[in-house]
Design a protein around this motif. Structure first.
Motif, PDB file in Angstrom:
ATOM      1  N   GLU B  41       0.834  -1.198   0.000  1.00  0.00           N
ATOM      2  CA  GLU B  41       0.000   0.000   0.000  1.00  0.00           C
ATOM      3  C   GLU B  41       0.873   1.254   0.000  1.00  0.00           C
ATOM      4  OE1 GLU B  41      -3.572  -2.136   2.584  1.00  0.00           O
ATOM      5  OE2 GLU B  41      -2.886  -0.129   3.113  1.00  0.00           O
ATOM      6  N   ALA B  42       0.215   2.398  -0.081  1.00  0.00           N
ATOM      7  CA  ALA B  42       0.917   3.678  -0.076  1.00  0.00           C
ATOM      8  C   ALA B  42       1.187   4.131   1.357  1.00  0.00           C
ATOM      9  CB  ALA B  42       0.089   4.729  -0.802  1.00  0.00           C
ATOM     10  N   PRO B  43       2.206   4.962   1.552  1.00  0.00           N
ATOM     11  CA  PRO B  43       2.435   5.535   2.890  1.00  0.00           C
ATOM     12  C   PRO B  43       1.283   6.447   3.294  1.00  0.00           C
ATOM     13  CG  PRO B  43       4.359   5.809   1.470  1.00  0.00           C
ATOM     14  CD  PRO B  43       3.242   5.372   0.591  1.00  0.00           C
ATOM     15  N   THR B  44       0.996   6.475   4.591  1.00  0.00           N
ATOM     16  CA  THR B  44      -0.008   7.391   5.120  1.00  0.00           C
ATOM     17  C   THR B  44       0.573   8.134   6.316  1.00  0.00           C
ATOM     18  OG1 THR B  44      -0.963   5.634   6.474  1.00  0.00           O
ATOM     19  CG2 THR B  44      -2.000   6.048   4.351  1.00  0.00           C
ATOM     20  N   PHE B  45       0.184   9.372   6.473  1.00  0.00           N
ATOM     21  CA  PHE B  45       0.700  10.267   7.498  1.00  0.00           C
ATOM     22  C   PHE B  45       0.292   9.820   8.896  1.00  0.00           C
ATOM     23  CE2 PHE B  45       1.812  14.320   9.340  1.00  0.00           C
ATOM     24  CZ  PHE B  45       0.840  14.576  10.286  1.00  0.00           C
ATOM     25  N   LEU B  46       1.269   9.845   9.828  1.00  0.00           N
ATOM     26  CA  LEU B  46       0.976   9.559  11.225  1.00  0.00           C
ATOM     27  C   LEU B  46       1.153  10.806  12.096  1.00  0.00           C
ATOM     28  CD1 LEU B  46       2.654   6.095  11.985  1.00  0.00           C
ATOM     29  CD2 LEU B  46       0.206   6.612  11.780  1.00  0.00           C
ATOM     30  N   SER B  47       2.315  11.462  11.974  1.00  0.00           N
ATOM     31  CA  SER B  47       2.589  12.563  12.898  1.00  0.00           C
ATOM     32  C   SER B  47       3.625  13.513  12.323  1.00  0.00           C
ATOM     33  CB  SER B  47       3.109  12.017  14.231  1.00  0.00           C
ATOM     34  OG  SER B  47       4.390  11.437  14.060  1.00  0.00           O
ATOM     35  N   TYR B  48       3.685  14.710  12.961  1.00  0.00           N
ATOM     36  CA  TYR B  48       4.669  15.727  12.584  1.00  0.00           C
ATOM     37  C   TYR B  48       5.142  16.427  13.845  1.00  0.00           C
ATOM     38  CZ  TYR B  48       6.528  20.140  10.743  1.00  0.00           C
ATOM     39  OH  TYR B  48       7.315  21.214  10.457  1.00  0.00           O
ATOM     40  N   ASN B  49       6.462  16.543  14.000  1.00  0.00           N
ATOM     41  CA  ASN B  49       7.051  17.292  15.115  1.00  0.00           C
ATOM     42  C   ASN B  49       8.007  18.333  14.555  1.00  0.00           C
ATOM     43  OD1 ASN B  49       6.431  14.449  16.141  1.00  0.00           O
ATOM     44  ND2 ASN B  49       6.936  15.445  18.064  1.00  0.00           N
ATOM     45  N   VAL B  50       7.890  19.562  15.048  1.00  0.00           N
ATOM     46  CA  VAL B  50       8.871  20.588  14.690  1.00  0.00           C
ATOM     47  C   VAL B  50       9.529  21.163  15.950  1.00  0.00           C
ATOM     48  CG1 VAL B  50       7.234  22.498  14.619  1.00  0.00           C
ATOM     49  CG2 VAL B  50       9.328  22.576  13.233  1.00  0.00           C
ATOM     50  N   LEU B  51       8.823  21.099  17.074  1.00  0.00           N
ATOM     51  CA  LEU B  51       9.374  21.545  18.349  1.00  0.00           C
ATOM     52  C   LEU B  51       9.751  20.343  19.205  1.00  0.00           C
ATOM     53  CD1 LEU B  51       6.808  24.366  19.197  1.00  0.00           C
ATOM     54  CD2 LEU B  51       9.049  24.605  18.096  1.00  0.00           C
ATOM     55  N   ASP B  52      10.698  20.553  20.117  1.00  0.00           N
ATOM     56  CA  ASP B  52      11.093  19.481  21.031  1.00  0.00           C
ATOM     57  C   ASP B  52       9.909  19.050  21.894  1.00  0.00           C
ATOM     58  OD1 ASP B  52      14.532  20.470  21.851  1.00  0.00           O
ATOM     59  OD2 ASP B  52      13.584  19.725  20.027  1.00  0.00           O
ATOM     60  N   GLY B  53       9.859  17.750  22.151  1.00  0.00           N
ATOM     61  CA  GLY B  53       8.835  17.257  23.062  1.00  0.00           C
ATOM     62  C   GLY B  53       8.011  16.161  22.448  1.00  0.00           C
ATOM     63  N   LEU B  54       6.980  15.800  23.180  1.00  0.00           N
ATOM     64  CA  LEU B  54       6.144  14.665  22.828  1.00  0.00           C
ATOM     65  C   LEU B  54       4.792  15.139  22.297  1.00  0.00           C
ATOM     66  CD1 LEU B  54       6.113  11.488  23.121  1.00  0.00           C
ATOM     67  CD2 LEU B  54       4.886  11.869  25.279  1.00  0.00           C
ATOM     68  N   GLU B  55       4.385  14.546  21.175  1.00  0.00           N
ATOM     69  CA  GLU B  55       3.066  14.796  20.604  1.00  0.00           C
ATOM     70  C   GLU B  55       2.279  13.498  20.701  1.00  0.00           C
ATOM     71  OE1 GLU B  55       3.441  18.859  19.247  1.00  0.00           O
ATOM     72  OE2 GLU B  55       1.709  17.508  19.122  1.00  0.00           O
ATOM     73  N   GLU B  56       1.124  13.546  21.359  1.00  0.00           N
ATOM     74  CA  GLU B  56       0.338  12.338  21.537  1.00  0.00           C
ATOM     75  C   GLU B  56      -0.917  12.387  20.681  1.00  0.00           C
ATOM     76  OE1 GLU B  56       0.944  12.544  26.220  1.00  0.00           O
ATOM     77  OE2 GLU B  56       0.347  10.526  25.602  1.00  0.00           O
ATOM     78  N   LYS B  57      -1.187  11.237  20.048  1.00  0.00           N
ATOM     79  CA  LYS B  57      -2.372  11.135  19.193  1.00  0.00           C
ATOM     80  C   LYS B  57      -2.921   9.730  19.335  1.00  0.00           C
ATOM     81  CE  LYS B  57      -1.951  12.974  15.093  1.00  0.00           C
ATOM     82  NZ  LYS B  57      -1.620  13.129  13.648  1.00  0.00           N
ATOM     83  N   GLY B  58      -3.819   9.565  20.293  1.00  0.00           N
ATOM     84  CA  GLY B  58      -4.395   8.245  20.500  1.00  0.00           C
ATOM     85  C   GLY B  58      -3.356   7.249  20.982  1.00  0.00           C
ATOM     86  N   ARG B  59      -3.287   6.106  20.316  1.00  0.00           N
ATOM     87  CA  ARG B  59      -2.325   5.073  20.707  1.00  0.00           C
ATOM     88  C   ARG B  59      -0.903   5.399  20.275  1.00  0.00           C
ATOM     89  NH1 ARG B  59      -2.365   0.375  18.578  1.00  0.00           N
ATOM     90  NH2 ARG B  59      -3.583   0.854  16.691  1.00  0.00           N
ATOM     91  N   PHE B  60      -0.766   6.396  19.374  1.00  0.00           N
ATOM     92  CA  PHE B  60       0.552   6.733  18.829  1.00  0.00           C
ATOM     93  C   PHE B  60       1.037   8.050  19.410  1.00  0.00           C
ATOM     94  CE2 PHE B  60      -0.010   4.312  14.506  1.00  0.00           C
ATOM     95  CZ  PHE B  60      -0.299   3.165  15.214  1.00  0.00           C
ATOM     96  N   SER B  61       2.332   8.086  19.737  1.00  0.00           N
ATOM     97  CA  SER B  61       2.984   9.324  20.184  1.00  0.00           C
ATOM     98  C   SER B  61       4.299   9.461  19.446  1.00  0.00           C
ATOM     99  CB  SER B  61       3.258   9.277  21.690  1.00  0.00           C
ATOM    100  OG  SER B  61       2.078   9.075  22.433  1.00  0.00           O
ATOM    101  N   SER B  62       4.709  10.706  19.216  1.00  0.00           N
ATOM    102  CA  SER B  62       5.995  10.941  18.568  1.00  0.00           C
ATOM    103  C   SER B  62       6.760  11.978  19.361  1.00  0.00           C
ATOM    104  CB  SER B  62       5.815  11.381  17.117  1.00  0.00           C
ATOM    105  OG  SER B  62       4.998  12.531  17.037  1.00  0.00           O
ATOM    106  N   PHE B  63       8.064  11.740  19.485  1.00  0.00           N
ATOM    107  CA  PHE B  63       8.938  12.602  20.280  1.00  0.00           C
ATOM    108  C   PHE B  63      10.044  13.147  19.404  1.00  0.00           C
ATOM    109  CE2 PHE B  63      11.265  14.076  23.923  1.00  0.00           C
ATOM    110  CZ  PHE B  63      12.598  13.890  23.596  1.00  0.00           C
ATOM    111  N   LEU B  64      10.476  14.370  19.708  1.00  0.00           N
ATOM    112  CA  LEU B  64      11.569  14.990  18.957  1.00  0.00           C
ATOM    113  C   LEU B  64      12.535  15.691  19.900  1.00  0.00           C
ATOM    114  CD1 LEU B  64      12.789  15.825  16.173  1.00  0.00           C
ATOM    115  CD2 LEU B  64      11.414  17.915  16.367  1.00  0.00           C
ATOM    116  N   SER B  65      13.841  15.499  19.634  1.00  0.00           N
ATOM    117  CA  SER B  65      14.895  16.281  20.267  1.00  0.00           C
ATOM    118  C   SER B  65      15.761  16.849  19.156  1.00  0.00           C
ATOM    119  CB  SER B  65      15.752  15.429  21.204  1.00  0.00           C
ATOM    120  OG  SER B  65      16.911  16.154  21.612  1.00  0.00           O
ATOM    121  N   ARG B  66      15.614  18.129  18.882  1.00  0.00           N
ATOM    122  CA  ARG B  66      16.353  18.753  17.785  1.00  0.00           C
ATOM    123  C   ARG B  66      17.848  18.816  18.074  1.00  0.00           C
ATOM    124  NH1 ARG B  66      12.785  23.203  14.909  1.00  0.00           N
ATOM    125  NH2 ARG B  66      14.814  23.621  14.029  1.00  0.00           N
TER     126      ARG B  66
END
Lengths: 116, 110
Positions: B41-66
């Motif tokens: 299948e094709a890729p589908t978007f899950l998350s986007y981080n531009v600032l440091d920290g944790l972004e939570e979206k339901g069962r999925f979370s994404s973290f960034l440390s620039r």
């Protein structure tokens, strides 16, 4: 909305033949991207357009590859002549604005190209 | 230049938690995406981080440390349908195109 539409879904051709892949982006999206995906190299950006104008084609492998976007609702990726190493899945994607502000890209189902 | 590193494959158990790490090196950083791609299948978007920290979206979370050039995707309460490839994606380099990592193939076992 029907999403990004690509045709054909599958293409099998012989080495040396011309191949044309087609894409219809989501209406209202200003950006259109062509990607190629292989097991060895993953997903690679080939070229992208903004308002029908090619912005960056540095990912196009060589002169055998060309892409056009004659209007806002249609783009083609052409390979002439095709070679076996061009075998891959080719994805078209569109987005309302550039990726720099976190704008999601919407991918079409892809065209699986096999060059014998 | 731009270089993205993530594990090739991971295995986890249904109902558990898994963390997929990604490191990147870019000359101009505009944020980091995670995409999901099921086989065929094709890729589908899950998350986007531009600032440091944790972004939570339901069962999925994404973290960034620039400062560390590091991100992770955290998947909780794993389900069999989460078996897929997870692509770490850099939107740097001063362009509007994306640079995709080769992806982490996640296998969920019962």
């Amino acid at each position: 909305d029907a999403g990004v539409i690509q045709s054909p879904r599958h293409e099998v051709t012989e080495m040396g033949q011309e191949v044309t892949l087609r894409c219809k982006p989501i209406s209202g999206h200003d950006y259109l991207f062509w990607y190629r995906q292989t097991m060895m190299r993953g997903l690679e950006l080939l070229i992208y357009f903004n308002n029908n104008v090619p912005i960056d084609d540095s990912g196009m492998p060589e002169d055998r590859f060309s892409a056009k976007m004659p209007n806002a609702s249609f783009s083609t990726l052409k390979i002439q002549p095709s070679e076996p190493r061009d075998s891959a899945v080719y994805f078209c994607a569109s987005s309302p604005r550039g990726s720099g502000m976190g704008n999601e890209q919407f991918f079409g189902p892809g065209t699986r190209l096999t060059v014998l | 230049g731009q270089n993205i590193d993530q594990p090739t494959e991971m295995t986890a158990t249904e109902g558990a938690i898994v963390q997929i790490n990604c490191t990147y090196q870019t000359s101009g950083f505009n944020g980091l995406f995670w995409y999901q791609q099921h086989a065929g299948e094709a890729p589908t978007f899950l998350s986007y981080n531009v600032l440091d920290g944790l972004e939570e979206k339901g069962r999925f979370s994404s973290f960034l440390s620039r400062s560390k050039g590091y991100s992770y995707l955290l998947l909780k309460e794993l389900q069999m349908k989460d078996s897929a490839s997870y692509l770490c994606v850099d939107s740097g380099g001063g362009a509007d195109g994306l640079t995709f990592g080769k992806g982490t193939h996640l296998i969920i076992q019962p």
